[in-house]
Design a protein around this motif. Structure first.
Motif, PDB file in Angstrom:
ATOM      1  N   ALA A  60      40.964   5.678  45.528  1.00  0.00           N
ATOM      2  CA  ALA A  60      40.496   6.270  44.281  1.00  0.00           C
ATOM      3  C   ALA A  60      41.000   5.446  43.110  1.00  0.00           C
ATOM      4  N   PRO A  61      40.115   5.030  42.207  1.00  0.00           N
ATOM      5  CA  PRO A  61      40.576   4.218  41.071  1.00  0.00           C
ATOM      6  C   PRO A  61      41.497   5.026  40.161  1.00  0.00           C
ATOM      7  N   CYS A  62      42.523   4.353  39.680  1.00  0.00           N
ATOM      8  CA  CYS A  62      43.501   5.024  38.814  1.00  0.00           C
ATOM      9  C   CYS A  62      43.642   4.230  37.536  1.00  0.00           C
ATOM     10  N   ARG A  63      43.843   4.923  36.469  1.00  0.00           N
ATOM     11  CA  ARG A  63      44.107   4.226  35.222  1.00  0.00           C
ATOM     12  C   ARG A  63      45.088   5.089  34.458  1.00  0.00           C
ATOM     13  N   TRP A  64      46.366   4.704  34.498  1.00  0.00           N
ATOM     14  CA  TRP A  64      47.310   5.529  33.769  1.00  0.00           C
ATOM     15  C   TRP A  64      47.856   4.801  32.564  1.00  0.00           C
ATOM     16  N   THR A  65      48.146   5.583  31.563  1.00  0.00           N
ATOM     17  CA  THR A  65      48.650   4.994  30.326  1.00  0.00           C
ATOM     18  C   THR A  65      50.145   5.239  30.201  1.00  0.00           C
ATOM     19  N   LEU A  66      50.672   6.100  31.037  1.00  0.00           N
ATOM     20  CA  LEU A  66      52.095   6.418  30.951  1.00  0.00           C
ATOM     21  C   LEU A  66      52.700   6.350  32.345  1.00  0.00           C
ATOM     22  N   PRO A  67      53.943   5.903  32.455  1.00  0.00           N
ATOM     23  CA  PRO A  67      54.593   5.896  33.760  1.00  0.00           C
ATOM     24  C   PRO A  67      54.649   7.292  34.396  1.00  0.00           C
ATOM     25  N   GLN A  68      54.713   8.332  33.554  1.00  0.00           N
ATOM     26  CA  GLN A  68      54.781   9.690  34.103  1.00  0.00           C
ATOM     27  C   GLN A  68      53.593   9.981  35.015  1.00  0.00           C
ATOM     28  N   GLU A  69      52.414   9.433  34.616  1.00  0.00           N
ATOM     29  CA  GLU A  69      51.233   9.670  35.435  1.00  0.00           C
ATOM     30  C   GLU A  69      51.365   8.956  36.784  1.00  0.00           C
ATOM     31  N   ALA A  70      51.950   7.755  36.736  1.00  0.00           N
ATOM     32  CA  ALA A  70      52.149   7.003  37.974  1.00  0.00           C
ATOM     33  C   ALA A  70      53.151   7.732  38.866  1.00  0.00           C
ATOM     34  N   ILE A  71      54.203   8.281  38.247  1.00  0.00           N
ATOM     35  CA  ILE A  71      55.211   9.013  39.022  1.00  0.00           C
ATOM     36  C   ILE A  71      54.560  10.234  39.675  1.00  0.00           C
ATOM     37  N   ALA A  72      53.720  10.924  38.903  1.00  0.00           N
ATOM     38  CA  ALA A  72      53.064  12.121  39.429  1.00  0.00           C
ATOM     39  C   ALA A  72      52.164  11.771  40.615  1.00  0.00           C
ATOM     40  N   ARG A  73      51.664  10.539  40.634  1.00  0.00           N
ATOM     41  CA  ARG A  73      50.751  10.116  41.693  1.00  0.00           C
ATOM     42  C   ARG A  73      51.534   9.588  42.906  1.00  0.00           C
ATOM     43  N   GLY A  74      52.871   9.560  42.818  1.00  0.00           N
ATOM     44  CA  GLY A  74      53.665   9.187  43.980  1.00  0.00           C
ATOM     45  C   GLY A  74      54.237   7.774  43.940  1.00  0.00           C
ATOM     46  N   LEU A  75      54.283   7.183  42.752  1.00  0.00           N
ATOM     47  CA  LEU A  75      54.896   5.866  42.636  1.00  0.00           C
ATOM     48  C   LEU A  75      56.314   6.016  42.106  1.00  0.00           C
ATOM     49  N   GLY A  76      57.213   5.157  42.565  1.00  0.00           N
ATOM     50  CA  GLY A  76      58.582   5.214  42.055  1.00  0.00           C
ATOM     51  C   GLY A  76      59.098   3.807  41.880  1.00  0.00           C
ATOM     52  N   MET A  77      59.874   3.586  40.805  1.00  0.00           N
ATOM     53  CA  MET A  77      60.358   2.228  40.561  1.00  0.00           C
ATOM     54  C   MET A  77      61.858   2.268  40.299  1.00  0.00           C
ATOM     55  N   VAL A  78      62.577   1.353  40.943  1.00  0.00           N
ATOM     56  CA  VAL A  78      64.001   1.185  40.661  1.00  0.00           C
ATOM     57  C   VAL A  78      64.127  -0.123  39.900  1.00  0.00           C
ATOM     58  N   HIS A  79      64.476  -0.018  38.619  1.00  0.00           N
ATOM     59  CA  HIS A  79      64.505  -1.206  37.781  1.00  0.00           C
ATOM     60  C   HIS A  79      65.767  -2.006  38.024  1.00  0.00           C
ATOM     61  N   GLN A  80      65.673  -3.284  37.642  1.00  0.00           N
ATOM     62  CA  GLN A  80      66.814  -4.182  37.820  1.00  0.00           C
ATOM     63  C   GLN A  80      68.005  -3.661  37.014  1.00  0.00           C
ATOM     64  N   HIS A  81      67.736  -3.252  35.782  1.00  0.00           N
ATOM     65  CA  HIS A  81      68.793  -2.647  34.975  1.00  0.00           C
ATOM     66  C   HIS A  81      68.625  -1.146  35.098  1.00  0.00           C
ATOM     67  N   PHE A  82      69.635  -0.505  35.617  1.00  0.00           N
ATOM     68  CA  PHE A  82      69.514   0.911  35.949  1.00  0.00           C
ATOM     69  C   PHE A  82      69.247   1.740  34.708  1.00  0.00           C
ATOM     70  N   MET A  83      68.487   2.800  34.909  1.00  0.00           N
ATOM     71  CA  MET A  83      68.150   3.669  33.788  1.00  0.00           C
ATOM     72  C   MET A  83      68.805   5.015  34.055  1.00  0.00           C
ATOM     73  N   LEU A  84      70.110   5.057  33.837  1.00  0.00           N
ATOM     74  CA  LEU A  84      70.862   6.276  34.113  1.00  0.00           C
ATOM     75  C   LEU A  84      71.643   6.677  32.879  1.00  0.00           C
ATOM     76  N   GLN A  85      71.885   7.954  32.774  1.00  0.00           N
ATOM     77  CA  GLN A  85      72.655   8.492  31.665  1.00  0.00           C
ATOM     78  C   GLN A  85      74.102   8.625  32.155  1.00  0.00           C
ATOM     79  N   GLU A  86      74.971   7.771  31.624  1.00  0.00           N
ATOM     80  CA  GLU A  86      76.314   7.645  32.194  1.00  0.00           C
ATOM     81  C   GLU A  86      77.173   8.890  32.039  1.00  0.00           C
ATOM     82  N   HIS A  87      76.897   9.665  31.010  1.00  0.00           N
ATOM     83  CA  HIS A  87      77.776  10.812  30.756  1.00  0.00           C
ATOM     84  C   HIS A  87      77.308  12.071  31.469  1.00  0.00           C
ATOM     85  N   MET A  88      76.325  11.920  32.336  1.00  0.00           N
ATOM     86  CA  MET A  88      75.857  13.082  33.087  1.00  0.00           C
ATOM     87  C   MET A  88      76.187  12.887  34.559  1.00  0.00           C
ATOM     88  N   THR A  89      76.175  13.976  35.293  1.00  0.00           N
ATOM     89  CA  THR A  89      76.508  13.879  36.716  1.00  0.00           C
ATOM     90  C   THR A  89      75.329  13.306  37.484  1.00  0.00           C
TER      91      THR A  89
END
Lengths: 351, 506
Positions: free
Chosen positions: B64-93
């Motif tokens: 099925a053709p997909c065209r998303w404008t936001l990563p959230q849409e890609a995530i909702a469709r089952g895609l996940g990305m681990v970036h080279q520089h981590f995207m974590l909030q250090e002060h949270m558990t």
């Protein structure tokens, strides 16, 4: 073809911005029931017109102070130093200039020169104080420079309210500085020569920012303090020197206000018109790009005198005039700062 | 999940970053994507993930053709990305980080952490990825943080995982655990894209490999149908550089003498460390990241004060010197963090190249800058180090990682100082640039400069060093001469107490 396309692409957002501004101002004016045509011509006239361009001169006179403060702020901000104590440095300069001129006997030109030099020194020292607090006591510059605005303001109030007060005048102000030290008007106008000092300061700031080693080093520190430390730039020394420079220019502006406009130190004369804060906004509006700072300062002065003109000519209430002023600044800011910061590489390319 | 990229083109202004690339990603397959820095790998994956928009071409998921404008849409469709520089909030558990933006809501709209915990326990059972849920992310090791990133993706039930250079920051043991996890995902029928520079890893784990160069897809085949040499040739677009030969030379006079130096560190101080570095030798400092190397480097360069001990550079005690004075005394420094310390990204190439040069008169006439001379110098570096950039006036931020690093290396080595401190000089840099930088360091050594190479890449240390000092837990665990250095020997010293040092990751 692509050229015409680019022009239309660049111009279109501006047209929309202007339409938005016009629509909001129109709504405001209709709301308060002011005559629209008169209000607008009053605005234009108030900024650039008047008999023999008297209002344009008022705008220029105001620009002299705003641009001066903007230049002072720009030097700090580009070096990554968030010195928001311009107001205190300005007051220190104005107060010192007035007191020196009142107290020091001697030939007027010499008194003027010494007074201006002392004003710059006073501004520089007040700025240095904030730097020393940061480097040696760990008070962040943003906090230290801001808080230092208050003591100098009240020191100035005290000095002109008590020991150096012109009691006869019945106002909280110092005695007049000797008339021979007043800055002359340009022939046939009510614009004093103070703007020349601002022009020199602005020219100096441009040359400094684009073409000097010191300006280059402070800019690197501003862009990345870690980088500056790693390549061995004397960061502490640069910090103090830049603050002193910035403060000296603020002090100079204080002196211009004394010798060019008020001819004495009046309590609140440098604080109430918000010169220092307008200067900060003028710098931020153009993303600290040096050549654009004087233009930005002039724009702010024009909007302010224009709003006052609208108030006079069309009886628009002062508050609404101020809202109009804010609307114009807000919309122009949304366009200009976006455009300049996105082309930051180009804008600073020859730096 | 079957993903197909069809004739994808991505442009940044006039630059075509990805040019007409078609690629299929199949479930139950580990697909390695390799290529030099700036070849377009990350851009292609960012396009797939909705982070950049396509100039032309299309993406389809399960036909099925997909065209998303936001990563959230890609995530909702089952895609996940681990970036080279981590995207974590250090002060949270760990738990808070994982559920962030995908919080399971209980009644009254409160976050139902119990449900999240149950889900994560299930993931831990199936794939063996587990990190203590209640620890602050700021206190985790790099490997553990990566595990958190992976858990984040799994928690969102991703069927396609994109990992951007996941092993760059890991110790060999952590890497092995990561690969075990990836194999488990493959067995579970997930699709995995692995962006990497390391061909050994490709050979070890990939099922299919795609090679990109200058925005084009130059090869894509299953692993059996290709060889390591063929992949490497595809990456560099020609023949491979010959293996480096080391000229035998007697080291000269002592350039750097470090004596009983102690440096403050949170927890326990680093040191006391003592060693000497002579002219014409490369001394490698090996060790797993975080064993005191960066503290040592900061003390040597003057960025942090030493608690005690002495440092002599060319016979002069420099402990009391600031950074500038040390550099004048004969020190150059290639920092690990080129983005923050190596360059001022907002400044131009020319401004970056001229920074920190001793001979101020070369670029200045009195208080004024000689822009022309600075630009000429920048141009000479661009030429000599083959830096790909628009010109001296371009902003440093416009260069790719490898080119940024070449600029830093060029600037520092051109100072010709007796001592060069190189800290992970090839981190995140492509094969061509690695070879070039290694060549430059070797040339400096042959010319009689003393080089301190601090690196967490064991291969790099072994390939270049005349002597290797291994740091472990803030001390020098061993001193191995370059000739007799074997991977195993150094590796053993690096992880003297490996069991408890590496944590409980993946």
């Amino acid at each position: 073809m692509s050229n015409a396309k680019t022009i239309s692409r660049e111009a279109l957002p501006w047209i929309f911005t202007i339409l938005w501004i016009a629509a909001i101002i129109l709504a405001l004016l209709l709301f308060v029931g002011a005559p629209v045509g008169e209000a607008l011509s009053g605005f234009w006239n108030g900024a650039f017109g008047g008999r023999r361009h008297a209002y344009l001169m008022a705008t220029l006179s105001r620009s002299a102070l705003i641009v001066g403060m903007a230049v002072s702020v720009m030097l700090s901000f580009r070096a990554g130093l968030f010195n928001i104590g311009g107001e205190g440095q300005l007051v220190a300069g104005g107060l010192t200039a007035a007191l020196v001129a009142v107290l020091l006997p001697g030939p007027p030109m010499l008194v003027l020169a010494v007074a201006i030099a002392s004003a710059m020194l006073a501004g520089a020292l007040w700025a240095l104080l904030a730097g020393i607090l940061q480097l040696f006591m760990g008070v962040p510059l943003l906090v230290g420079s801001l808080l230092l605005n208050y003591p100098i303001r009240y020191i100035a109030s005290y000095l002109v309210a008590h020991p150096f007060r012109d009691v006869q005048s019945g106002m909280v102000q110092s005695h007049l500085v000797p008339q021979e030290t007043w800055l002359a008007y340009f022939p046939g106008t009510r614009l004093d020569m103070g703007i020349l000092f601002t022009a020199v300061a602005a020219a100096f700031a441009l040359v400094y920012s684009y073409w000097t080693v010191h300006g280059y080093h402070t800019r690197l520190n501003g862009l990345s303090p870690d980088f500056a430390r790693t390549v061995g730039l004397p960061v502490r020394k640069l910090t103090l020197q830049t603050l002193a420079l910035s403060g000296a220019i603020a002090g100079l502006v204080g002196a211009i206000a004394v010798f060019g406009i008020h001819h004495r130190y009046i309590d609140g004369m440098l604080v109430q018109p918000l010169y220092a804060w307008t200067g900060i906004i003028a710098v931020l509006l153009v993303g600290m790009v040096p050549w654009a700072v004087p233009i930005s300062g002039f724009f702010f002065a024009a909007v302010q005198t224009g709003a006052a003109g609208m108030e006079r000519a069309a009886g628009v209430p002062k508050e609404i005039a101020l809202v109009v002023q804010a609307v114009i600044i807000l919309f122009v800011a949304s366009r200009v700062s976006g455009a300049l910061s996105s082309s930051r590489g180009d804008g600073d390319g020859h730096a | 999940m079957q993903v197909a990229l069809n004739n994808v083109t991505v442009r940044f202004g006039p630059v075509t970053a990805v040019d007409n690339v078609s690629l299929g990603i199949a479930p139950g397959e580990i697909h390695a994507l390799v290529g030099e820095n700036g070849a377009g790998k990350s851009t292609l994956m960012n396009a797939l993930f909705g982070l950049v928009s396509l100039a032309s071409g299309s993406i389809s998921v399960d036909g099925a053709p997909c065209r998303w404008t936001l990563p959230q849409e890609a995530i909702a469709r089952g895609l996940g990305m681990v970036h080279q520089h981590f995207m974590l909030q250090e002060h949270m558990t760990v738990l808070e980080n994982i559920v962030l933006c995908a919080e399971p809501l209980g009644r009254f709209g409160f976050v139902d952490f119990a449900r999240a915990r149950a889900r994560l326990d299930e993931i831990a059972r199936t794939h063996g990825v587990k990190v203590d849920h209640d620890r602050l992310v700021g206190r985790l090791s790099v490997g553990e943080r990566q595990a958190v990133e992976i858990l984040k993706v799994l928690y969102r039930e991703a069927e396609l995982l994109i990992l951007d250079e996941p092993t760059a920051v890991l110790t060999p043991q952590e890497k092995d655990r990561l690969f075990a996890t990836l194999r488990s995902f493959r067995a579970a029928g997930k699709a995995i894209v692995l962006i990497t520079h390391k061909l050994d890893e490709v050979m070890e784990i990939a099922d299919r490999v795609s090679v990109m160069r200058a925005g084009h897809l130059v090869a894509s085949s299953s692993l059996e149908d290709t060889s390591k040499e063929e992949i490497a040739r595809g990456i560099v677009g020609g023949e491979l550089p010959a293996p480096r030969t080391r000229r035998v030379q007697e080291p000269g006079a002592v350039v750097l003498a470090v004596d009983e130096i102690v440096v403050a560190r949170r927890g326990r101080d680093v040191g006391p460390l003592s060693f000497q570095l002579r002219a014409g030798e490369i001394v490698g400092i090996a060790g797993v990241s975080g064993n005191g190397q960066s503290e040592l480097v900061r003390a040597l360069t003057g960025l942090a004060p030493a608690v005690s001990g002495s440092i002599a550079l060319c016979g002069k005690d420099i402990v009391a010197f600031d950074v500038e004075a040390r550099r004048r005394q004969g020190m150059s420094y290639i920092p690990e963090d080129r983005q923050r310390m190596g360059l001022a990204l907002g400044a131009s190439v020319s401004e970056n190249a001229g920074a920190g040069h001793d001979d101020r008169n070369a670029f200045a006439a009195g208080p004024f800058l000689k822009h022309g001379a600075m630009a000429d110098f920048a141009r000479s570096l661009i030429e000599r180090y083959r830096i790909r950039v628009a010109g001296p006036r371009a902003a440093a931020a416009t260069m790719s990682g490898g080119n940024k690093q070449k600029l830093v290396v060029g600037r520092e080595l051109s100072r010709n100082s007796p001592l060069v401190i190189a800290e992970n000089p090839t981190w995140g840099v492509d094969i061509g640039a690695i070879d070039f930088i290694h060549g430059e360091l070797m040339r400096m050594r042959d010319e009689g400069h003393a080089i301190l190479l601090v690196s967490t890449e064991l291969d790099e240390v072994i390939a270049l060093s005349d002597r290797i000092l291994v740091m472990y837990d803030g001390a020098i665990a061993g001193d191995v001469s370059g000739g007799e250095a074997s991977r195993d020997r150094v590796g053993a010293l690096m992880t003297s107490k490996s069991a408890d040092a590496l944590g409980k990751v993946a």
